[in-house]
Design an enzyme around this catalytic site. Structure first.
Site, PDB file in Angstrom:
ATOM      1  N   GLY A  86      33.606  30.381  45.779  1.00 38.72           N
ATOM      2  CA  GLY A  86      33.955  29.339  44.724  1.00 38.72           C
ATOM      3  C   GLY A  86      35.058  29.971  43.577  1.00 38.72           C
ATOM      4  O   GLY A  86      35.496  30.940  43.808  1.00 38.72           O
ATOM      5  N   VAL A 117      35.935  31.047  39.440  1.00 35.87           N
ATOM      6  CA  VAL A 117      35.211  31.395  38.253  1.00 35.87           C
ATOM      7  C   VAL A 117      35.951  30.835  36.995  1.00 35.87           C
ATOM      8  O   VAL A 117      37.137  31.095  37.083  1.00 35.87           O
ATOM      9  CB  VAL A 117      35.040  33.166  38.344  1.00 35.87           C
ATOM     10  CG1 VAL A 117      34.486  33.555  37.090  1.00 35.87           C
ATOM     11  CG2 VAL A 117      34.266  33.634  39.647  1.00 35.87           C
ATOM     12  N   ASP A 168      28.040  46.774  48.599  1.00 39.04           N
ATOM     13  CA  ASP A 168      29.573  46.262  48.746  1.00 39.04           C
ATOM     14  C   ASP A 168      30.035  46.906  47.591  1.00 39.04           C
ATOM     15  O   ASP A 168      31.073  46.042  46.886  1.00 39.04           O
ATOM     16  CB  ASP A 168      29.506  44.803  48.831  1.00 39.04           C
ATOM     17  CG  ASP A 168      31.059  44.262  49.185  1.00 39.04           C
ATOM     18  OD1 ASP A 168      31.787  45.069  49.885  1.00 39.04           O
ATOM     19  OD2 ASP A 168      31.057  43.142  49.114  1.00 39.04           O
ATOM     20  N   PRO A 200      36.668  48.280  44.461  1.00 37.57           N
ATOM     21  CA  PRO A 200      37.248  47.857  43.302  1.00 37.57           C
ATOM     22  C   PRO A 200      37.094  46.310  42.931  1.00 37.57           C
ATOM     23  O   PRO A 200      36.897  46.177  41.760  1.00 37.57           O
ATOM     24  CB  PRO A 200      38.653  48.322  43.336  1.00 37.57           C
ATOM     25  CG  PRO A 200      38.566  49.356  44.560  1.00 37.57           C
ATOM     26  CD  PRO A 200      37.437  48.789  45.358  1.00 37.57           C
ATOM     27  N   ASP A 240      28.548  41.463  41.758  1.00 38.19           N
ATOM     28  CA  ASP A 240      28.365  40.974  43.126  1.00 38.19           C
ATOM     29  C   ASP A 240      27.319  41.664  44.022  1.00 38.19           C
ATOM     30  O   ASP A 240      27.363  42.711  44.839  1.00 38.19           O
ATOM     31  CB  ASP A 240      29.498  41.052  43.903  1.00 38.19           C
ATOM     32  CG  ASP A 240      29.712  40.160  45.121  1.00 38.19           C
ATOM     33  OD1 ASP A 240      28.649  39.664  45.574  1.00 38.19           O
ATOM     34  OD2 ASP A 240      30.866  40.039  45.867  1.00 38.19           O
TER      35      ASP A 240
END
Ligand SMILES: Nc1ncnc2c1ncn2[C@@H]1O[C@H](COP(=O)(O)OP(=O)(O)OP(=O)(O)O)[C@@H](O)[C@H]1O
Length: 474
Positions: free
Chosen positions: A197, A199, A318, A321, A336
């Site tokens: 989605g 942000v 995960d 950068p 994340d």
């Protein structure tokens, strides 16, 4: 308990050990741990240190000294405290891992309090299961790890109610408020696009925040289940982990057209976008060497926290950068947590998973080929990030996996002192080559990039070791 510990515990039953007599190696481990958690002020407040003592610790911190070590000096010195009071202090402040570090130096009768101590960071039992391939990345799907300690919630089982449960202590925001905050999702407020989605930036209760809007596809589609699993992970972990270098989640909304998560706004954008600043519009000045050094230190502290703050290490899975966000002062925060999961029970152990997950170029060989999950996975990924940050040669600029592998191999070769003794030509060409003390620090970061990406997991340094060396960057 070790034999040495048993003898010392017997002796300490009647006569607790003074803090000053704690063996140096244990004291070092303890200070590294407390400093990474950044809890010295909390402890100083709890024991009511005099303001002049707090100021002294603050000054020592500014001079690059360990605040935890200074705290132990003062509390064990002028305040004449012993290991039993230190153990009780950790118990009262829910510092279970710190209690474990010093347990051999207190009376065994006190050990029962370790079991009774709830970690400062709640140790949740459930472990997330899967993130299927999403349309945007090379991330692979995973199955449950073969780890009997983990009570798994499979993606088929995941329900909106699980997400709601994980969000119980979070603020719930009305969707209409988010519509107003973003000026009805005005494209001018868009901060970026993710796999699930968009942000947006929005003003909520007089503060600017980042709002992630999840694109639901179909109620029963696999993609929706993956969205839910990801949100569940984000809520479960980000909601319980509090650290300066971990992105904070503030609120969620599920009463509108689409579910939304509200995070602290990271005005500096992702490290990925900042390293590619020269090629993006509007062009931004590249990050300076000092900024990169501090980003390396902050990210290392965040990963250390994940590995050490809970009884069972949490593996992010995960690190790259794109998942390191920068605030308005370029302080890094890891975000994340969609793939985060509890690892093996102990920091140096390994557990097997059914399928590989994450972004392949950032994953180590033992995970890719034998599906062996350990904290070494995050350490390897962090090593690749270090090499990218200081050489300016970026994985994201190669479109094919094979090219990325060749690029990483070539970076490691040119950075290795045995292949390139002068190493004068290895640094990001967008900046003037570092000099003097800064050159030494940048070379130290590159050396750790090489060590962290060692083929053999045993040869990689721990995050504690990385943080200890990188403290000089501050
Ligand atoms: N808290 C935040 N503050 C500021 N910008 C953000 C924030 N979170 C995300 N962004 C921006 O939005 C973009 C998309 O973020 P998002 O987390 O949805 O996706 P991603 O991590 O890039 O992709 P994926 O979810 O597929 O791994 C980021 O690249 C970043 O530029």
């Amino acid at each position: 308990m070790s034999a040495a510990g048993a003898t010392s515990s017997k002796r300490e039953a009647e006569n607790p050990l003074p803090i000053a007599l704690l063996p140096v190696c244990v004291r070092l481990e303890l200070c590294e741990h407390l400093d990474a958690l950044d809890v010295w002020k909390q402890l100083a407040t709890f024991v009511k240190l005099y303001p002049q003592d707090v100021n002294y610790i603050q000054k020592q911190l500014q001079r690059g000294q360990s605040p935890a070590n200074e705290f132990l000096n003062i509390w064990g010195g002028q305040y004449n405290q012993n290991m039993h009071s230190l153990f009780a202090l950790f118990h009262n402040n829910k510092l279970r891992s710190a209690m474990l570090i010093i347990k051999d130096y207190v009376d065994v009768k006190l050990h029962k309090y370790i079991a009774k101590t709830v970690d400062r960071v709640p140790n949740t039992q459930e472990v997330p299961n899967t993130r299927s391939n999403n349309n945007a990345s090379e991330s692979g799907a995973i199955d449950a790890p073969h780890n009997r300690n983990n009570n798994l919630e499979s993606s088929d089982d995941i329900r909106v109610s699980s997400v709601q449960r994980a969000a119980e202590s979070l603020l719930q925001i009305d969707y209409a408020e988010l519509v107003a905050a973003t000026d009805n999702w005005n494209p001018e407020n868009k901060l970026g696009n993710g796999g699930f989605g968009e942000v947006y930036k929005g003003e909520i209760m007089n503060s600017f925040m980042a709002i992630k809007v999840m694109n639901y596809v179909h109620k029963h589609s696999n993609k929706t289940k993956v969205h839910l699993q990801q949100s569940y992970n984000e809520l479960k972990y980000l909601n319980t982990l509090r650290h300066d270098n971990i992105l904070a989640i503030y609120a969620y909304s599920i009463n509108g057209e689409k579910p939304c998560l509200v995070y602290e706004l990271m005005a500096g954008g992702s490290l990925d976008s900042r390293l590619r600043a020269q090629h993006t519009k509007p062009r931004r000045a590249p990050l300076t060497w000092q900024q990169r050094l501090l980003i390396a230190l902050g990210t290392a502290k965040g990963i250390y926290f994940l590995h050490k703050a809970r009884v069972i290490p949490l593996i992010h899975g995960d690190i790259k950068p794109a998942n390191i966000l920068l605030d308005d002062k370029e302080k890094p925060k890891i975000g994340d947590f969609g793939l985060a999961r509890e690892g093996p029970k102990f920091i140096n152990d390994v557990t097997k998973v059914n399928k590989v997950f994450g972004t392949r170029i950032y994953l180590p060989p033992e995970f890719l080929s034998s599906k062996e999950l350990s904290t070494g996975v995050d350490i390897y990924s962090f090593g690749v990030v270090l090499l990218e940050m200081f050489t300016g040669r970026l994985m994201a600029e190669c479109t094919h996996q094979a090219d990325q592998q060749l690029l990483l191999k070539s970076i490691k070769k040119t950075c290795h002192p045995s292949e390139n003794p002068t190493r004068s030509d290895i640094f990001d060409k967008n900046l003037v080559t570092p000099m003097g003390e800064e050159l030494d620090k940048c070379l130290c970061a590159i050396d750790f990039g090489l060590k962290c990406t060692a083929f053999n997991v045993q040869q990689r340094p721990s995050m504690a070791e990385v943080v200890t060396h990188f403290k000089a960057f501050d």
